[in-house]
Motif scaffolding. Structure first.
Motif, mmCIF file in Angstrom:
data_model
loop_
_atom_site.group_PDB
_atom_site.id
_atom_site.type_symbol
_atom_site.label_atom_id
_atom_site.label_comp_id
_atom_site.label_asym_id
_atom_site.label_seq_id
_atom_site.Cartn_x
_atom_site.Cartn_y
_atom_site.Cartn_z
ATOM 1 N N GLN A 9 15.174 34.033 5.506
ATOM 2 C CA GLN A 9 13.284 34.308 5.561
ATOM 3 C C GLN A 9 13.232 34.543 6.182
ATOM 4 O O GLN A 9 12.715 35.870 6.605
ATOM 5 C CB GLN A 9 12.796 33.268 5.099
ATOM 6 N N ALA A 13 12.684 38.935 7.613
ATOM 7 C CA ALA A 13 11.308 39.250 7.480
ATOM 8 C C ALA A 13 10.787 39.782 9.160
ATOM 9 O O ALA A 13 10.273 40.719 9.339
ATOM 10 C CB ALA A 13 10.104 37.876 8.167
ATOM 11 N N GLN A 41 14.645 46.752 1.299
ATOM 12 C CA GLN A 41 16.576 46.228 0.797
ATOM 13 C C GLN A 41 16.268 44.731 1.271
ATOM 14 O O GLN A 41 16.376 43.769 0.753
ATOM 15 C CB GLN A 41 17.435 46.971 1.327
ATOM 16 N N ASP A 43 13.186 43.489 1.962
ATOM 17 C CA ASP A 43 11.863 42.967 1.201
ATOM 18 C C ASP A 43 12.577 41.950 -0.308
ATOM 19 O O ASP A 43 12.371 41.336 -0.524
ATOM 20 C CB ASP A 43 11.082 43.677 1.206
ATOM 21 N N GLN A 44 13.593 43.214 -0.954
ATOM 22 C CA GLN A 44 13.995 42.705 -2.345
ATOM 23 C C GLN A 44 14.848 40.956 -1.602
ATOM 24 O O GLN A 44 14.578 40.199 -2.707
ATOM 25 C CB GLN A 44 14.879 43.562 -2.753
ATOM 26 N N THR A 46 14.131 39.245 0.495
ATOM 27 C CA THR A 46 13.899 38.075 0.986
ATOM 28 C C THR A 46 13.521 37.598 -0.600
ATOM 29 O O THR A 46 13.400 36.263 -0.572
ATOM 30 C CB THR A 46 13.019 38.429 1.672
ATOM 31 N N GLU A 47 12.675 38.061 -1.538
ATOM 32 C CA GLU A 47 12.367 38.058 -2.836
ATOM 33 C C GLU A 47 13.350 36.868 -3.623
ATOM 34 O O GLU A 47 12.884 36.064 -4.276
ATOM 35 C CB GLU A 47 11.361 38.921 -3.051
ATOM 36 N N LEU A 48 14.682 37.584 -3.412
ATOM 37 C CA LEU A 48 15.805 36.638 -4.535
ATOM 38 C C LEU A 48 15.570 35.904 -3.231
ATOM 39 O O LEU A 48 16.026 34.761 -4.142
ATOM 40 C CB LEU A 48 16.572 38.214 -4.662
ATOM 41 N N TYR A 49 16.077 35.922 -1.743
ATOM 42 C CA TYR A 49 16.146 34.437 -1.711
ATOM 43 C C TYR A 49 14.558 33.131 -2.178
ATOM 44 O O TYR A 49 15.153 31.731 -2.571
ATOM 45 C CB TYR A 49 16.430 34.202 -0.063
ATOM 46 N N ASN A 50 13.892 33.736 -2.294
ATOM 47 C CA ASN A 50 13.131 32.808 -2.463
ATOM 48 C C ASN A 50 12.791 32.369 -4.209
ATOM 49 O O ASN A 50 12.343 31.210 -4.287
ATOM 50 C CB ASN A 50 11.084 33.762 -2.750
ATOM 51 N N TRP A 51 13.018 32.752 -4.769
ATOM 52 C CA TRP A 51 13.177 32.948 -6.297
ATOM 53 C C TRP A 51 15.020 32.204 -6.721
ATOM 54 O O TRP A 51 14.567 30.721 -6.776
ATOM 55 C CB TRP A 51 13.933 33.987 -7.000
ATOM 56 N N SER A 54 13.394 28.178 -5.529
ATOM 57 C CA SER A 54 12.553 28.098 -5.549
ATOM 58 C C SER A 54 12.141 26.687 -7.318
ATOM 59 O O SER A 54 13.203 26.811 -7.473
ATOM 60 C CB SER A 54 12.105 29.076 -6.398
#
Length: 61
Positions: A9, A13, A41, A43-44, A46-51, A54
């Protein structure tokens, strides 16, 4: 296999921030558009990694 001192992440960033700075200095056009696509891409990703990481995510039952 190498060991990273920063998380995926954080690396995404930092990379996206560098690309944003580069894109900001460019004139509008296909090259800037390509950089903006790479930022989206990252940013996407990072969002997938966070999801995926979680605590609310539950395995299928």
């Amino acid at each position: 296999m190498s060991k990273h001192l920063t998380t995926l992440q954080d690396r995404l960033a930092a990379w996206a921030d560098g690309i944003r700075e580069q894109a900001a200095t460019m004139a509008s056009g296909p090259e800037q558009d390509a950089l903006l696509k790479k930022i989206a891409q990252a940013d996407q990703a990072t969002e997938l990694y966070n999801w995926i990481n979680s605590p609310e995510l539950q395995p299928p039952k």
